[in-house]
Motif scaffolding. Sequence first.
Motif, short mmCIF file in Angstrom:
data_model
loop_
_atom_site.label_atom_id
_atom_site.label_comp_id
_atom_site.label_asym_id
_atom_site.label_seq_id
_atom_site.Cartn_x
_atom_site.Cartn_y
_atom_site.Cartn_z
N ALA A 33 35.16 38.83 41.65
CA ALA A 33 34.54 38.36 42.89
C ALA A 33 33.78 39.50 43.56
N ALA A 34 32.66 39.16 44.16
CA ALA A 34 31.81 40.16 44.80
C ALA A 34 31.78 40.02 46.31
N SER B 225 29.22 35.28 44.11
CA SER B 225 30.62 35.62 43.82
C SER B 225 31.32 34.39 43.30
#
Length: 647
Positions: free
Chosen positions: A58-59, A307
């Motif tokens: 995840a970003a 994300s």
Amino acid sequence: MGLMNGEENTWRKNCSSVHAIIGASESSSTIAMQQISGVFQTPMNVERVVRVIRRGTAAVLVAFLAQGEMDVLLEEVLTQNVTGLQWVGSESWITANYLAEKRYAGILTGSLGFAIRKAKITGLREFLLKVNPSQEPQSDLLREFWETTFRCSFLSGTPGTKLCSGFERLQDADNAFTDVSELRISNNVYKAVYAVAHALHGLLKCGPSGDSVSHSCILKDHSEQRQVAEHLQKVNFTLQSGERVYFDENGDPAATYELVNWQRNQAGDVVFTTVGKYDASQPNWNQFTMSNVKITWAAESWERPLSVCSENCLPGFRQAIIKGKPICCFSCVPCAGGEISNTNNSAECSQCPSEYWSNVDHSKCVPKVIEFLSYGETMGALLTAFSLCGASLTLVVLCVFFRFRHTPLVKASNSELSFLLLFSLTLCFLCSLAFIGQPTEWSCMLRHTGFGVAFALCISCILAKTITVVMAFKAKRPANTFPQCSAPLQRTSVIGCTLIQVFICVVWLAFAPPFPHKNTVYASEKIILECDLGSAVAFWLVLGYVGFLALLCFMFAFLGRKLPDNFNEAKFITFSMLIFCAVWLTFIPAYVSSPGKFTVAVEIFAILASSFGLLFCIFAPKCYILLLKPERNTKKHLMGRNQSKTQ
């Protein structure tokens, strides 16, 4: 994804009041991992959390933390050099100046979060600028503030520090005290004080002048103090800034927030830029609005980060949850045949209507392919060519026989029955054409009835010829009283045997005729146009009757296979019946097991094969003599064998 603290009731209800890491997609946020509350109590736990963040895909990180916890987390983030994350903050730290001024600014630039709406309090700056130690000489706090702001001291003799005069100008100072541009919590306190003041005013104000009854304007007991809350809920006023203050039936004020984005100004400093607003007092469609301001994202990029735990499922696929993983992690499973999905990330595939099927991409329903044996395809064209070739060849043989109708060979083979047999063979060849092309009501009725009647006529002619040959031979024996088979009797037998088949077909057409049918059972992806038999019993009865005539014909021909003539027609009929029976016995299992249009092709092949077998076995030897060996076309030669044995 993000860290959650559980400070506020809304987040507590949705996220089970724990610290959690949340994976966010384009359309929604879903929990990817949860941390037990109290994870920031030990450095080891903080280090473990940051390792999880660094390893995760995840970003976007939602950090719902208190300012102190955020400070601890960011220290470990710097230590492990975790960069490139899009931070989404809670109100507790999203407008914290000290975080923006520290070395975290490089990590947090581009952060987004909702904050309490800031406002300008009229007269506050002017009031603050008038503050002076002379107003309260005994206030240690005010003296310390003054010394810190102007870097001076009220005590003489302090080395390296100038003496404070008390007349320094706050207008010339630049600090947080005089900066009223980010008044958020202060504005709430300001509104709260005014709300209480309005409530007290409503509770204590005296009656109008001249009124004999007047309130004392003094709280007398605790019951009147409790009434303050009742009046507080009824307040409704507007501040000088134009903001309206009121409470709903639950005692809650209208929720108003700003969407704040951390951006850098031209000087390189981090500023909190308002990029959107939320106002619960507005209609539903207008509660959240975005400002016409470009957002800075992670790593000071203008591109919105993505994300996701899993990539989007394209049309033609559906989401399948992966066991043991959160709902934002899924695999994309292709839709099954006959099912489609026409949007991204479909949770399930939709079934196509009965006469439609999914396209190659499974993204839309298209009409099913209609299949039948047509003249245009290779197999249909070949069978048509063989059918016309057989009919043409039969007509050629008919012409040859007509040309040599007065010769002994043609007379010996019973020319009347031969012509009728050739006519029926022509019908047999041509009836196969009814099986090719799109089924219609008339073609379905003509297919099996025409085939049945044509073959009944054909086998009846051969049966009459066979019986005639056998009877003729038996009659030549001196002691034999075997009856002669005259021409009228032959015609009667042929017509009688054919009429039985005609009767069966008429009953079939009257009560349960064949009809066109769309078969979707065998192949789901296409529609097979075929002729439903109407009555399977009638079909097998027609076929069985032809088989019965063929069996009778074979038995009589077998009895006459060794007749002592030079030209013995019975042995050729025997061989033709063997071929005929072999073809149709092979046809039955092939017909039952063949799929779709191949069922029709098998039936046409059986018709053509048996017709060619009859034509070649019965008429080829005769045509050979008529055209190539005319010297053998004499009565003496035909009966030569018999004469040699009787002498």
